[in-house]
Write a protein that holds these residues in place. Structure first.
Motif, PDB file in Angstrom:
ATOM      1  N   VAL A 125       0.738  -1.179   0.075  1.00  0.00           N
ATOM      2  CA  VAL A 125       0.012   0.018   0.070  1.00  0.00           C
ATOM      3  C   VAL A 125       1.010   1.214  -0.009  1.00  0.00           C
ATOM      4  CG1 VAL A 125      -1.788   1.159   1.203  1.00  0.00           C
ATOM      5  CG2 VAL A 125      -1.798  -1.116   1.339  1.00  0.00           C
ATOM      6  N   THR A 126       0.611   2.351  -0.908  1.00  0.00           N
ATOM      7  CA  THR A 126       1.540   3.486  -1.133  1.00  0.00           C
ATOM      8  C   THR A 126       0.377   4.460  -1.140  1.00  0.00           C
ATOM      9  OG1 THR A 126       3.404   4.493  -1.845  1.00  0.00           O
ATOM     10  CG2 THR A 126       1.930   3.547  -3.585  1.00  0.00           C
ATOM     11  N   GLY A 127       0.658   5.905  -1.244  1.00  0.00           N
ATOM     12  CA  GLY A 127      -0.032   7.130  -1.389  1.00  0.00           C
ATOM     13  C   GLY A 127       0.327   8.172  -0.508  1.00  0.00           C
ATOM     14  N   SER A 128      -0.229   9.184  -0.540  1.00  0.00           N
ATOM     15  CA  SER A 128       0.020  10.372   0.510  1.00  0.00           C
ATOM     16  C   SER A 128      -0.391  10.051   1.728  1.00  0.00           C
ATOM     17  CB  SER A 128      -0.313  11.541  -0.301  1.00  0.00           C
ATOM     18  OG  SER A 128       0.074  11.952  -1.421  1.00  0.00           O
ATOM     19  N   ASN A 129      -1.771  10.003   1.708  1.00  0.00           N
ATOM     20  CA  ASN A 129      -2.593   9.730   3.034  1.00  0.00           C
ATOM     21  C   ASN A 129      -3.347   8.557   3.097  1.00  0.00           C
ATOM     22  OD1 ASN A 129      -1.925  12.683   3.949  1.00  0.00           O
ATOM     23  ND2 ASN A 129      -3.088  13.251   2.205  1.00  0.00           N
ATOM     24  N   GLY A 130      -3.711   8.146   4.427  1.00  0.00           N
ATOM     25  CA  GLY A 130      -4.353   6.973   4.369  1.00  0.00           C
ATOM     26  C   GLY A 130      -3.704   5.644   4.317  1.00  0.00           C
ATOM     27  N   LYS A 131      -2.461   5.676   3.845  1.00  0.00           N
ATOM     28  CA  LYS A 131      -1.885   4.495   3.819  1.00  0.00           C
ATOM     29  C   LYS A 131      -1.585   3.463   4.905  1.00  0.00           C
ATOM     30  CE  LYS A 131       2.710   6.280   2.865  1.00  0.00           C
ATOM     31  NZ  LYS A 131       2.407   7.747   3.259  1.00  0.00           N
ATOM     32  N   SER A 132      -1.522   4.218   6.344  1.00  0.00           N
ATOM     33  CA  SER A 132      -1.289   3.347   7.400  1.00  0.00           C
ATOM     34  C   SER A 132      -2.609   2.789   7.917  1.00  0.00           C
ATOM     35  CB  SER A 132      -0.885   4.422   8.586  1.00  0.00           C
ATOM     36  OG  SER A 132       0.740   4.707   8.372  1.00  0.00           O
ATOM     37  N   THR A 133      -3.651   3.807   7.929  1.00  0.00           N
ATOM     38  CA  THR A 133      -5.057   3.148   8.320  1.00  0.00           C
ATOM     39  C   THR A 133      -5.622   1.918   7.341  1.00  0.00           C
ATOM     40  OG1 THR A 133      -5.584   5.134   9.205  1.00  0.00           O
ATOM     41  CG2 THR A 133      -7.482   3.780   8.523  1.00  0.00           C
ATOM     42  N   THR A 134      -5.261   2.183   5.808  1.00  0.00           N
ATOM     43  CA  THR A 134      -5.609   1.226   5.008  1.00  0.00           C
ATOM     44  C   THR A 134      -5.034   0.020   5.055  1.00  0.00           C
ATOM     45  OG1 THR A 134      -6.015   2.896   3.081  1.00  0.00           O
ATOM     46  CG2 THR A 134      -5.695   0.851   2.443  1.00  0.00           C
ATOM     47  N   SER A 135      -3.638   0.060   5.283  1.00  0.00           N
ATOM     48  CA  SER A 135      -2.732  -1.050   5.572  1.00  0.00           C
ATOM     49  C   SER A 135      -3.298  -1.880   6.940  1.00  0.00           C
ATOM     50  CB  SER A 135      -1.114  -0.706   5.742  1.00  0.00           C
ATOM     51  OG  SER A 135      -0.797  -0.157   4.621  1.00  0.00           O
ATOM     52  N   ALA A 136      -3.454  -1.315   7.900  1.00  0.00           N
ATOM     53  CA  ALA A 136      -4.216  -1.962   9.312  1.00  0.00           C
ATOM     54  C   ALA A 136      -5.353  -2.548   8.992  1.00  0.00           C
ATOM     55  CB  ALA A 136      -3.854  -0.695  10.462  1.00  0.00           C
ATOM     56  N   LEU A 137      -6.359  -1.898   8.078  1.00  0.00           N
ATOM     57  CA  LEU A 137      -7.462  -2.316   8.136  1.00  0.00           C
ATOM     58  C   LEU A 137      -7.454  -3.417   7.234  1.00  0.00           C
ATOM     59  CD1 LEU A 137     -10.314  -1.778   8.232  1.00  0.00           C
ATOM     60  CD2 LEU A 137     -10.555  -0.223   6.606  1.00  0.00           C
ATOM     61  N   ILE A 138      -6.726  -3.596   6.173  1.00  0.00           N
ATOM     62  CA  ILE A 138      -6.339  -4.911   5.331  1.00  0.00           C
ATOM     63  C   ILE A 138      -5.958  -5.987   6.076  1.00  0.00           C
ATOM     64  CG2 ILE A 138      -5.262  -5.996   3.204  1.00  0.00           C
ATOM     65  CD1 ILE A 138      -4.818  -3.309   2.206  1.00  0.00           C
ATOM     66  N   HIS A 139      -5.138  -5.773   7.099  1.00  0.00           N
ATOM     67  CA  HIS A 139      -4.644  -6.422   8.247  1.00  0.00           C
ATOM     68  C   HIS A 139      -5.755  -7.117   8.940  1.00  0.00           C
ATOM     69  CE1 HIS A 139      -1.779  -8.503  10.781  1.00  0.00           C
ATOM     70  NE2 HIS A 139      -2.062  -7.746  11.638  1.00  0.00           N
ATOM     71  N   HIS A 140      -6.431  -6.502   9.328  1.00  0.00           N
ATOM     72  CA  HIS A 140      -7.581  -6.789  10.387  1.00  0.00           C
ATOM     73  C   HIS A 140      -8.432  -7.370   9.791  1.00  0.00           C
ATOM     74  CE1 HIS A 140     -10.349  -6.128  13.614  1.00  0.00           C
ATOM     75  NE2 HIS A 140     -11.073  -5.491  12.937  1.00  0.00           N
ATOM     76  N   ILE A 141      -8.643  -7.172   8.526  1.00  0.00           N
ATOM     77  CA  ILE A 141      -9.783  -7.879   7.843  1.00  0.00           C
ATOM     78  C   ILE A 141      -9.428  -9.430   7.319  1.00  0.00           C
ATOM     79  CG2 ILE A 141     -11.011  -8.143   5.412  1.00  0.00           C
ATOM     80  CD1 ILE A 141     -11.063  -4.980   5.214  1.00  0.00           C
ATOM     81  N   LEU A 142      -7.968  -9.448   7.036  1.00  0.00           N
ATOM     82  CA  LEU A 142      -7.740 -10.614   6.990  1.00  0.00           C
ATOM     83  C   LEU A 142      -7.542 -11.622   8.213  1.00  0.00           C
ATOM     84  CD1 LEU A 142      -4.596  -9.774   4.607  1.00  0.00           C
ATOM     85  CD2 LEU A 142      -6.816 -10.826   3.916  1.00  0.00           C
ATOM     86  N   GLN A 143      -7.246 -10.882   9.258  1.00  0.00           N
ATOM     87  CA  GLN A 143      -7.247 -11.585  10.489  1.00  0.00           C
ATOM     88  C   GLN A 143      -8.471 -12.131  10.885  1.00  0.00           C
ATOM     89  OE1 GLN A 143      -4.846  -9.203  13.278  1.00  0.00           O
ATOM     90  NE2 GLN A 143      -3.402 -10.580  13.226  1.00  0.00           N
ATOM     91  N   SER A 144      -9.434 -11.349  10.636  1.00  0.00           N
ATOM     92  CA  SER A 144     -11.059 -11.561  11.151  1.00  0.00           C
ATOM     93  C   SER A 144     -11.612 -12.725  10.140  1.00  0.00           C
ATOM     94  CB  SER A 144     -11.722 -10.302  10.869  1.00  0.00           C
ATOM     95  OG  SER A 144     -11.528  -9.221  11.696  1.00  0.00           O
ATOM     96  N   ALA A 145     -11.067 -12.775   9.085  1.00  0.00           N
ATOM     97  CA  ALA A 145     -11.190 -13.803   8.131  1.00  0.00           C
ATOM     98  C   ALA A 145     -10.478 -15.144   8.413  1.00  0.00           C
ATOM     99  CB  ALA A 145     -11.089 -13.248   6.658  1.00  0.00           C
ATOM    100  N   GLY A 146      -9.719 -14.968   9.325  1.00  0.00           N
ATOM    101  CA  GLY A 146      -9.066 -16.506   9.571  1.00  0.00           C
ATOM    102  C   GLY A 146      -7.950 -16.507   8.624  1.00  0.00           C
ATOM    103  N   ARG A 147      -7.385 -15.711   7.975  1.00  0.00           N
ATOM    104  CA  ARG A 147      -6.350 -15.687   7.101  1.00  0.00           C
ATOM    105  C   ARG A 147      -5.013 -15.354   7.901  1.00  0.00           C
ATOM    106  NH1 ARG A 147      -7.727 -15.051   1.512  1.00  0.00           N
ATOM    107  NH2 ARG A 147      -5.488 -14.805   1.023  1.00  0.00           N
ATOM    108  N   GLY A 148      -4.006 -15.885   7.765  1.00  0.00           N
ATOM    109  CA  GLY A 148      -2.729 -15.635   8.442  1.00  0.00           C
ATOM    110  C   GLY A 148      -2.356 -14.459   7.799  1.00  0.00           C
TER     111      GLY A 148
END
Length: 467
Positions: A125-148
Motif C-alpha cells: 500500500v502506498t499513497g500520500s494519506n491514509g496508507k497506514s489506516t488502509t494497511s492496518a485495516l487490510i491486516h485486520h480484515i484478513l485476521q478476522s477472516a481467519g487468514r494468516g
C-alpha cells in the motif's frame, strides 16, 4: 526473520542503523553475508558493534573496497535535495544501491513454497494519506477472516523482521515514497494507491518526482491486481496506464468523491455507503456511517481501498463488513481518546499536512480545533473548505502567532503549548462538539515526532477528565 539471499560470502554495506538498518544487517548475516555498518551517530554504531557487526566510515578513502552492495535506510536522501556523500561514493565505486524493501522482495520466496497449495502473497500500500489506516485495516480484515497476516514496512515491524509466512499467508506492507523510490525489486501480488497530495517534495525534486516514486510500485512491480484511488488526476492517469481496457478486472478503481460507473471493477463511497460494482452490476453495499473506527470521507476512502484489496484476495463482503465494525482505528489517526459529557476527543496528530488536516476537519460537524506546529510549504489556504466546521481554533507551536494569521475567518486563540490548548478547548467545548487535534503541521518544533505529540494530547485530556 527473512534471511537475505544472493549475497552468501559477500560483504554488504548498510548505511543508517535505525530500525530498518539494523534489521537489514541481521537479515544479511542470517543469509550468509557479512554486514558492514555505518551511521554518523556514534551511539548507533556502538549498538551495531554490540551485536557483533563491523563498522567502517564508508565516506573515507577505500570505504567501498570489497563491498558488493550498499543498503540505505529510508531517511537518508539519495538524490534530492542532494545525494548523501556515502551514496555518491557508492556510485563512484560502481556499487549498486538498494534498501531493505528491495532485499525483502528478492528474498521473500523460499524453497518450502514448492510444497504449498496456496503460496503466500504480498499486498503493498502506498499513497500520500491514509496508507497506514488502509494497511492496518487490510491486516485486520484478513485476521478476522481467519487468514494468516503480518503487517510490516512503514508500520508495524520491519519487512525483514517478519516470520517466513505459512501456506496461504499474506504480508501487508505500508510503503512510503522513500521506500518505493530506491528498491531494486518490487513484486507485490496486490498493490494499492490511496491518493496523492504534495508532500516530501524536497526529497523528490517536486511533485512529479514524488508521484514517480509512488508509480514505481505499479509500473515496475507488475502486481497481479491493482487498487487505484482515482479522486486525483494522478490516480486516473495511473489507472489508465495499467488497464488494457474498460473491462480489465486486474484493476479496481476506488473513489470517495463520486459514483463510479462502467463495465469494470469499481468500489466507491457516497453519502456514507460503500458500494461495489462489477461488470455493470452492484455486488455489495455497506453502511459506513455507524462504523465508529472509520469517521469521515477520508476514512471512507481508506475503507474502499481496504475492501477492494480484501476482495482481490477472495474475502467475502459480509466478512469485510463485520471486520469494519470491530476495527478500532490506529493511534494518532482519527483516534477517539475520550468521550465525556457529550464531547468527543479525537487525536489525529498524524495529520501533518494541509490535505490530511482538511479531511479531519470535514469528518466532524462542530470542532474545537487544536492545530499548529512547524509549518510546511504551500500555506494554509487549502484548509478553507473545512473552516465552517470549526467553532474555534487553539494554536500551538513556536510559530503559533503566524499560523493563527493564516486561518482567515476562523476565531483563533494563540496557546503555544499543548497544555494550554487542551485546557482552553475543554473549557469551551459544548455537548455535540469534537475537540480535535489535527495540526496541519510537522511536530519537530516541540516534539520528537507526531506520535509524541498525539500522546501528549491524549494524556492531557485524560488527566483533566480524571481531575
Amino acid at each position: 526473520m527473512i534471511p537475505v539471499t544472493g549475497f552468501n560470502g559477500q560483504t554488504v554495506a548498510v548505511l543508517g542503523l535505525g530500525r530498518s538498518g539494523l534489521s537489514a544487517a541481521r537479515a544479511l548475516r542470517e543469509g550468509g553475508a557479512q554486514a558492514l555498518c555505518w551511521d554518523d551517530n556514534p551511539a548507533a554504531r556502538a549498538a551495531a558493534e554490540a551485536e557483533g557487526f563491523e563498522t567502517r566510515d564508508l565516506s573515507a578513502q577505500g570505504g567501498f573496497d570489497g563491498v558488493a552492495r550498499l543498503v540505505v535506510s529510508p531517511g537518508i536522501p539519495h538524490l534530492y535535495p542532494a545525494p548523501n556523500p556515502v551514496i555518491a561514493a557508492a556510485w563512484e565505486a560502481g556499487v549498486p544501491v538498494d534498501n531493505d524493501i528491495g532485499l525483502f522482495f528478492r528474498s521473500f520466496g523460499s524453497g518450502a513454497w514448492e510444497m504449498f497449495d496456496q503460496p503466500p502473497k504480498v499486498v503493498a500500500v502506498t499513497g500520500s494519506n491514509g496508507k497506514s489506516t488502509t494497511s492496518a485495516l487490510i491486516h485486520h480484515i484478513l485476521q478476522s477472516a481467519g487468514r494468516g497476516s503480518q503487517l510490516a514496512g512503514n508500520i508495524g515491524r520491519g519487512v525483514l523482521d517478519i516470520e517466513p509466512p505459512e501456506e496461504g499467508g499474506v504480508v501487508v506492507l505500508e510503503l512510503s515514497s522513500y521506500q518505493t523510490d530506491l528498491a531494486r525489486a518490487l513484486t507485490p501480488d496486490v498493490a494499492v494507491f490511496t491518493n496523492l497530495s504534495p508532500d516530501h517534495l524536497d526529497r523528490h525534486g517536486g511533485l512529479g518526482g514524488y508521484f514517480a516514486a509512488k508509480r514505481r510500485l505499479f509500473a515496475e512491480g507488475g502486481p497481479d491486481r491493482c487498487v487505484i484511488g482515482v479522486d486525483e488526476a494522478e490516480g486516473r492517469y495511473l489507472a489508465n496506464q495499467l488497464a488494457e481496457g474498460a473491462v480489465d478486472d486486474r484493476l479496481i478503481r476506488v473513489s470517495a468523491a463520486r459514483k463510479l460507473s462502467g463495465p469494470g471493477w469499481d468500489v466507491f463511497a457516497r453519502k456514507g455507503f460503500l458500494t461495489e460494482w462489477r461488470k455493470g452490476r452492484q455486488v455489495a453495499s455497506i453502511d459506513l456511517r455507524q462504523v465508529r473506527g472509520l469517521p469521515g470521507a477520508h476514512n471512507h476512502q481508506n475503507a474502499c481501498a481496504a475492501y477492494a484489496a480484501a476482495r482481490a484476495l477472495g474475502v467475502a463482503p459480509r466478512v469485510i463488513e463485520a471486520a469494519f465494525h470491530s476495527f478500532e482505528g490506529l493511534p494518532h489517526r482519527s483516534q477517539i481518546v475520550a468521550d465525556a459529557g457529550g464531547v468527543v476527543y479525537v487525536n489525529d496528530s498524524k495529520a501533518t499536512n494541509v490535505d490530511a488536516a482538511l479531511k479531519a476537519l470535514q469528518a466532524f460537524p462542530r470542532i474545537r480545533w487544536i492545530c499548529g506546529g512547524l509549518m510546511k510549504e504551500g500555506g494554509l489556504e487549502a484548509l478553507a473548505p473545512g473552516f465552517d466546521h470549526v467553532a474555534k481554533a487553539y494554536v500551538i507551536g513556536r510559530e503559533a502567532a503566524g499560523f493563527a494569521l493564516g486561518l482567515a475567518g476562523v476565531e483563533a486563540e494563540v496557546c503555544t503549548d499543548m497544555d494550554t490548548a487542551v485546557a482552553r478547548a475543554m473549557a469551551d467545548a459544548e455537548p455535540g462538539e469534537t475537540v480535535l487535534l489535527a495540526p496541519a503541521a510537522a511536530s519537530f518544533d516541540q516534539y520528537d515526532n507526531f506520535e509524541q505529540r498525539g500522546d501528549d494530547f491524549a494524556a492531557r485530556v485524560k488527566a483533566r477528565l480524571a481531575g
